[in-house]
Design a protein around this motif. Structure first.
Motif, PDB file in Angstrom:
ATOM      1  N   HIS A  74       5.617   1.853  -1.168  1.00  0.00           N
ATOM      2  CA  HIS A  74       6.581   2.335  -2.275  1.00  0.00           C
ATOM      3  C   HIS A  74       5.746   2.799  -3.422  1.00  0.00           C
ATOM      4  O   HIS A  74       5.424   1.930  -4.083  1.00  0.00           O
ATOM      5  N   HIS A  85       5.501   6.442  -6.021  1.00  0.00           N
ATOM      6  CA  HIS A  85       5.818   7.663  -6.310  1.00  0.00           C
ATOM      7  C   HIS A  85       4.467   8.314  -6.629  1.00  0.00           C
ATOM      8  O   HIS A  85       3.948   8.102  -7.934  1.00  0.00           O
ATOM      9  N   HIS A 119      15.810   4.405  -1.340  1.00  0.00           N
ATOM     10  CA  HIS A 119      15.990   3.489  -2.356  1.00  0.00           C
ATOM     11  C   HIS A 119      17.350   2.913  -2.322  1.00  0.00           C
ATOM     12  O   HIS A 119      18.437   3.928  -2.225  1.00  0.00           O
ATOM     13  N   HIS A 149      13.098  -1.179  -2.697  1.00  0.00           N
ATOM     14  CA  HIS A 149      13.743  -2.220  -3.552  1.00  0.00           C
ATOM     15  C   HIS A 149      14.605  -3.275  -2.762  1.00  0.00           C
ATOM     16  O   HIS A 149      14.217  -4.020  -2.369  1.00  0.00           O
ATOM     17  N   ASP A 209       5.347   1.331  -7.129  1.00  0.00           N
ATOM     18  CA  ASP A 209       6.371   1.875  -7.486  1.00  0.00           C
ATOM     19  C   ASP A 209       5.800   3.140  -8.247  1.00  0.00           C
ATOM     20  O   ASP A 209       5.613   4.196  -7.819  1.00  0.00           O
TER      21      ASP A 209
HETATM   22 ZN    ZN Z   1      10.686   3.752  -6.419  1.00  0.00          ZN
END
Ligand code: ZN
Ligand code: HPA
Length: 326
Positions: free
Chosen positions: A8, A10, A188, A212, A269
């Motif tokens: 996870h 970005h 998500h 998440h 994240d």
């Molecule tokens: Zn995320």
């Protein structure tokens, strides 16, 4: 350092303040902050949207293929130090299209670096196109069609951005199109949104992993199902604290999630925004929650097993972790 898979992440959330300024200068872009300290002063978030506003604004410095490549290379170098041996990397193509940057520019910039990540950094990688759930499904469909037509090297699609008010079911046709194209599916859900969004992502979109998912803890029947189906939840502890999805790391549900037998992993994240990379997440979990060596190995093993890496690669990484056989 434990060998882990980062599931996870970005890539735009790895833009460190120093790189934001360097790219702004290279591209002749005037930033609304005079210096690094002024930019860093904005990293005080009250919720997901307050973060997203800055995250999208800072992307303005990404103009050329080289910019996307430099950002990707910087992440891989730092991730290698963190023990990451396999990374499944999301990018937000619609956020770049909205700024007039072509799909070719952003996809090629990132994927050109991923192509040699294993040789250069010891990190096997794959690319995930994430779709912005606060935009229309029509926009997402058009972008996915274009990605497929250009044979973009993507392995999966995901769903991110502002969750509340944008339930998974809004993207039923998008996920059907991706499934037909042979792509893996993730979304998500249950970060700020209710447990029902997790159920919808599984039942309507058919996702294989939930990003998440922490709000599943409010619904015991859902927890039971997630345990029984061994659904991977890619948890991001420092992100949850910085976006105030949890009050503090000391109150994070991760220990309870492990205790009830959920398939959880630890991920960063948007590490440039939330106070650290995967190793920082592990260190703080150990310091604040007293996470044991046993649990840390379990989290690492969950991450590898829940990845979309080849069976050979998974076996190789599990062996490094001390597991023989699968
Ligand atoms: Zn995320
Ligand atoms: N949640 C939703 N959308 C996002 C995030 C996140 O944590 N990071 C980047 N886009």
């Amino acid at each position: 350092m434990l060998p882990v898979a980062e599931l996870h992440l970005h890539i735009e959330g790895t833009l460190e303040p120093e790189l934001i300024f360097a790219l702004a200068e290279r591209n002749g872009i005037q930033l609304p902050y005079a210096n690094l300290d002024e930019l860093r002063a904005r990293y005080e978030f009250t919720d997901l949207q307050s973060f997203l506003d800055l995250y999208y604004a800072n992307m303005s410095v990404l103009q050329t293929e080289q910019d996307f490549a430099d950002m990707t290379r910087a992440y891989l170098a730092r991730a290698a130090q963190a023990g990451v041996r396999h990374a499944e990397i999301m990018m937000d193509p619609q956020a770049h299209l909205a700024r007039g940057i072509s799909l070719e520019t952003c996809v090629k910039g990132v994927s050109s670096v991923l192509a040699t990540s294993e040789q250069e950094f010891g990190i096997s990688t794959l690319l995930i196109a994430a779709f912005l759930r606060d935009l229309s499904e029509e926009s997402a469909l058009a972008v996915l069609e274009h990605l497929l037509a250009m044979e973009a090297p993507i392995s999966a699609i995901g769903l991110d951005s502002a969750e509340v008010g944008n339930p998974p079911a809004k993207f039923e046709r998008l996920f059907a199109m991706a499934r037909d194209a042979g792509l893996h599916l993730i979304a998500h859900a249950g970060e700020e949104g209710p447990p029902e969004y997790i159920v919808e992502a599984l039942d309507v979109l058919g996702v294989e992993r939930i990003d998440h998912g922490i709000r599943c803890m409010e619904d015991p029947a859902l927890v039971e199902r997630l345990v029984a189906e061994w659904v991977p939840l890619t948890v991001c502890p420092l992100s949850n604290v910085r976006l105030r999805a949890v009050d503090s790391l000391a109150k994070h549900p991760l220990p309870e999630m492990l205790a009830v037998g959920l398939n959880v992993s630890v991920n960063s994240d948007d590490p440039a925004y939330f106070g650290g990379y995967v190793d920082d997440n592990f260190t703080e979990l150990q310091e604040v929650l007293g996470l044991s060596e046993f649990d840390r190995v379990r989290l690492a093993s969950n991450s590898i097993r829940s990845s979309f890496a080849s069976e050979e690669r998974k076996a190789e990484l599990l062996a490094e972790l001390g597991y023989s056989g699968a």
